[in-house]
Write a protein that holds these residues in place. Structure first.
Motif, mmCIF file in Angstrom:
data_model
loop_
_atom_site.group_PDB
_atom_site.id
_atom_site.type_symbol
_atom_site.label_atom_id
_atom_site.label_comp_id
_atom_site.label_asym_id
_atom_site.label_seq_id
_atom_site.Cartn_x
_atom_site.Cartn_y
_atom_site.Cartn_z
ATOM 1 N N LEU A 117 0.669 -1.324 -0.331
ATOM 2 C CA LEU A 117 0.037 -0.378 0.138
ATOM 3 C C LEU A 117 1.030 1.073 -0.346
ATOM 4 C CD1 LEU A 117 -2.455 -1.402 2.652
ATOM 5 C CD2 LEU A 117 -3.726 -0.998 0.091
ATOM 6 N N THR A 118 2.022 1.189 0.209
ATOM 7 C CA THR A 118 3.036 2.514 0.097
ATOM 8 C C THR A 118 3.813 2.522 -1.152
ATOM 9 O OG1 THR A 118 3.118 1.598 2.462
ATOM 10 C CG2 THR A 118 5.128 3.383 1.711
ATOM 11 N N TRP A 119 3.862 3.545 -2.211
ATOM 12 C CA TRP A 119 4.423 4.310 -3.187
ATOM 13 C C TRP A 119 5.486 4.637 -2.969
ATOM 14 C CZ3 TRP A 119 6.187 8.119 -5.760
ATOM 15 C CH2 TRP A 119 7.099 7.863 -7.035
ATOM 16 N N VAL A 120 6.253 3.547 -3.949
ATOM 17 C CA VAL A 120 7.974 4.130 -3.755
ATOM 18 C C VAL A 120 8.644 4.121 -5.188
ATOM 19 C CG1 VAL A 120 9.837 3.256 -2.685
ATOM 20 C CG2 VAL A 120 8.369 2.498 -1.450
ATOM 21 N N ASP A 121 8.972 4.893 -5.209
ATOM 22 C CA ASP A 121 9.198 5.118 -6.843
ATOM 23 C C ASP A 121 11.434 4.621 -7.086
ATOM 24 O OD1 ASP A 121 10.664 5.404 -9.722
ATOM 25 O OD2 ASP A 121 10.661 8.575 -8.722
ATOM 26 N N GLU A 149 -0.815 18.229 -8.504
ATOM 27 C CA GLU A 149 -0.635 17.062 -9.757
ATOM 28 C C GLU A 149 0.008 15.909 -9.736
ATOM 29 O OE1 GLU A 149 -1.529 21.179 -10.909
ATOM 30 O OE2 GLU A 149 0.304 20.051 -9.898
ATOM 31 N N PHE A 150 0.835 15.783 -8.512
ATOM 32 C CA PHE A 150 1.848 14.916 -8.300
ATOM 33 C C PHE A 150 1.860 14.066 -7.692
ATOM 34 C CE2 PHE A 150 5.645 13.197 -5.496
ATOM 35 C CZ PHE A 150 5.618 11.913 -6.988
ATOM 36 N N LEU A 151 1.031 14.615 -6.378
ATOM 37 C CA LEU A 151 0.065 13.939 -5.402
ATOM 38 C C LEU A 151 -1.021 13.062 -5.912
ATOM 39 C CD1 LEU A 151 0.617 15.971 -2.262
ATOM 40 C CD2 LEU A 151 2.090 13.886 -2.819
ATOM 41 N N GLN A 152 -1.476 13.926 -6.452
ATOM 42 C CA GLN A 152 -2.945 13.537 -7.171
ATOM 43 C C GLN A 152 -2.626 11.742 -7.971
ATOM 44 O OE1 GLN A 152 -6.013 13.721 -6.647
ATOM 45 N NE2 GLN A 152 -6.779 12.583 -7.564
ATOM 46 N N SER A 153 -1.706 12.270 -8.740
ATOM 47 C CA SER A 153 -1.440 10.733 -9.373
ATOM 48 C C SER A 153 -0.958 9.242 -8.942
ATOM 49 C CB SER A 153 -0.012 11.358 -10.466
ATOM 50 O OG SER A 153 0.913 11.210 -9.709
ATOM 51 N N LEU A 154 -0.650 9.600 -7.914
ATOM 52 C CA LEU A 154 -0.209 8.638 -6.924
ATOM 53 C C LEU A 154 -1.431 8.197 -6.160
ATOM 54 C CD1 LEU A 154 2.991 9.814 -4.826
ATOM 55 C CD2 LEU A 154 2.829 8.714 -6.833
ATOM 56 N N ARG A 155 -2.301 9.301 -6.259
ATOM 57 C CA ARG A 155 -3.496 8.158 -5.309
ATOM 58 C C ARG A 155 -4.629 8.253 -6.446
ATOM 59 N NH1 ARG A 155 -6.621 11.852 -1.233
ATOM 60 N NH2 ARG A 155 -7.930 12.418 -2.948
ATOM 61 N N THR A 156 -4.436 8.577 -7.824
ATOM 62 C CA THR A 156 -5.415 7.636 -8.228
ATOM 63 C C THR A 156 -5.018 6.852 -10.193
ATOM 64 O OG1 THR A 156 -5.831 9.100 -9.409
ATOM 65 C CG2 THR A 156 -6.791 8.716 -7.797
ATOM 66 N N SER A 184 -3.402 4.463 -10.763
ATOM 67 C CA SER A 184 -2.431 2.785 -10.715
ATOM 68 C C SER A 184 -3.996 2.075 -10.397
ATOM 69 C CB SER A 184 -1.782 2.604 -9.555
ATOM 70 O OG SER A 184 -1.160 3.645 -9.041
ATOM 71 N N HIS A 185 -3.686 0.474 -11.080
ATOM 72 C CA HIS A 185 -4.896 -0.063 -11.398
ATOM 73 C C HIS A 185 -4.605 -1.266 -10.600
ATOM 74 C CE1 HIS A 185 -7.041 2.254 -14.240
ATOM 75 N NE2 HIS A 185 -5.489 2.525 -15.002
ATOM 76 N N CYS A 186 -5.572 -1.520 -9.822
ATOM 77 C CA CYS A 186 -5.218 -3.222 -8.571
ATOM 78 C C CYS A 186 -6.324 -3.345 -8.683
ATOM 79 C CB CYS A 186 -4.381 -2.625 -8.126
ATOM 80 S SG CYS A 186 -5.423 -1.508 -6.462
ATOM 81 N N GLN A 187 -6.330 -4.797 -7.995
ATOM 82 C CA GLN A 187 -7.487 -5.527 -6.990
ATOM 83 C C GLN A 187 -8.044 -5.419 -5.468
ATOM 84 O OE1 GLN A 187 -9.354 -9.256 -8.127
ATOM 85 N NE2 GLN A 187 -9.801 -8.285 -9.956
ATOM 86 N N VAL A 207 -7.809 3.099 -6.954
ATOM 87 C CA VAL A 207 -6.759 3.172 -5.393
ATOM 88 C C VAL A 207 -6.146 2.099 -4.870
ATOM 89 C CG1 VAL A 207 -7.684 4.153 -2.634
ATOM 90 C CG2 VAL A 207 -9.175 4.732 -4.906
ATOM 91 N N CYS A 208 -5.206 2.143 -5.317
ATOM 92 C CA CYS A 208 -4.229 1.173 -4.631
ATOM 93 C C CYS A 208 -3.252 1.874 -3.405
ATOM 94 C CB CYS A 208 -3.271 0.758 -6.236
ATOM 95 S SG CYS A 208 -4.662 0.461 -7.120
#
Length: 295
Positions: free
Chosen positions: A225-229, A248-255, A257-260, A268-269
Motif C-alpha cells: 500500500l506504500t508507493w515508492v519510486d 498534480e504529483f500527489l493526485q497521480s499517486l492517489r488515482t 494505478s490499477h489493482c484489485q 485506489v491502490c
C-alpha cells in the motif's frame, strides 16, 4: 521486557471469540525511524479528530534523545528499541518488535509499517475504511530472477525454504491481526533467515514475502500500500524534494494505478507514499490537507 518475553506475550490468542467488553477496532501505525519524525506536523493533521481509532508506535535508534511535545500524538509512543542498521537482519527484528508491542493492545486490528519519510495519500477516514473493510493483508511478493532476486537465495535454507519458494517484495507491509500474530510467533522460518540471510540478502525484502507466500498466500493481496519510486535504479528509492510536491504529483499517486481490492478493480491502490525529505514539509502542509480533505 526482553524480546523473548514480548513475543511470547504478544502471541497469546483468546479462546473465546466474543469480546466481553465494548471494543472499537483500531489501526496500529508502526513508525520505524532512525531518529526524529520531520513530517510529524503533517501526521498530526491526519490523525486529528480520530482519537480512539488508531494507535501509534515508534521504534527509533536507542541513542536518539530528541524531545516530543506533550501535545503531540507521538508523545510517549516510543517503544524500547535496539540498534537497527540498513540491510541488516536487525531491521527484521525491529519490525517484529513493533508488531509485538502493537499486538498487546487487543483493539488493534490492522498494522501498517511506515518510515519517517512516509506520508498519507488520503485522509484518515478513507484509510480506516479501506483497511477495516479489506478481506486481505497487503504484502508484496514476487519471484525475481537475477542478482537482486533469486541470486540472494542461500541453498543452506533447503529443505525449509526452496529456491522455488523464494520471494522478494517491499519492506512496507500492512496486515491484519491474525497474520501479525502468525508473523511474530514464527520460529521455523525466522531461524532459517537469521542463519542464512546474510550480507546482500536483505532479510526485510525477503522474509515476509517468502513466509506469506509459503503459508498464508490465500490471505494476501500480494501488493504493498506504500508507493515508492524505484525508476532510478540502485539500492535506494528516489527521494522527493520541495519542488516535487505538487497537487498534480500527489493526485497521480492517489488515482493513477490499477489493482484489485476485495475482488473488484480499483484505482485506489496506494494509501501511503515515500520517500519525502524533511524539506518537503511546508509544501506538504499547504497542499496535502486540501487535496486529501483532512478534517
Amino acid at each position: 521486557m526482553k524480546d523473548a518475553e514480548l513475543l511470547w506475550r504478544a502471541s497469546m490468542v483468546p479462546r473465546v471469540g466474543e469480546f466481553p467488553f465494548k471494543r472499537v477496532p483500531k489501526i496500529a501505525f508502526l513508525f520505524l525511524t532512525r531518529g526524529s519524525l520531520p513530517l510529524a506536523p503533517l501526521w498530526e493533521m491526519f490523525f486529528r479528530g480520530h482519537e480512539g481509532l488508531y494507535s501509534i508506535y515508534v521504534h527509533s535508534h536507542p541513542s536518539f534523545n530528541g524531545t516530543v511535545p506533550k501535545s503531540s500524538v507521538f508523545y510517549g509512543r516510543s517503544i524500547p528499541s535496539q540498534e537497527v542498521q540498513w540491510g541488516n537482519f536487525n531491521m527484521l527484528e525491529a519490525e517484529r518488535r513493533l508488531l509485538a508491542n502493537a499486538l498487546l493492545d487487543i483493539s488493534n486490528d490492522r498494522f501498517v509499517l511506515l518510515s519517517e519519510s512516509c506520508i498519507p495519500l488520503f485522509n484518515f477516514s478513507t484509510i480506516y475504511s479501506y483497511l477495516m473493510a479489506s478481506t486481505k493483508s497487503f504484502i508484496e511478493a514476487y519471484d525475481l530472477p537475477g542478482p537482486v532476486g533469486r541470486a540472494r537465495y542461500d541453498h543452506r535454507m533447503k529443505p525449509i525454504v526452496t529456491i522455488g519458494q523464494w520471494r522478494k517484495g517491499s519492506q512496507w507491509f500492512e496486515m491484519d491481526r491474525g497474520l501479525a500474530i502468525e508473523v511474530i510467533s514464527d520460529r521455523k522460518y525466522f531461524a532459517v533467515f537469521r542463519e542464512c540471510c546474510e550480507a546482500s540478502c536483505y532479510a526485510d525484502e525477503h522474509y515476509l514475502p517468502t513466509l506469506v507466500s509459503i503459508k498464508f498466500w490465500r490471505r494476501n493481496s500480494n501488493r504493498s500500500l506504500t508507493w515508492v519510486d524505484w525508476s532510478n535504479g540502485g539500492a535506494h528509492p528516489a527521494g522527493f524534494w520541495r519542488r516535487d510536491v505538487t497537487v498534480e504529483f500527489l493526485q497521480s499517486l492517489r488515482t493513477e494505478s490499477h489493482c484489485q481490492y476485495n475482488g473488484n478493480n480499483t484505482d485506489v491502490c496506494f494509501l501511503f507514499a515515500r520517500k519525502f525529505l524533511p524539506g518537503t514539509l511546508n509544501r506538504l502542509l499547504r497542499v496535502a490537507p486540501k487535496l486529501m480533505k483532512f478534517n
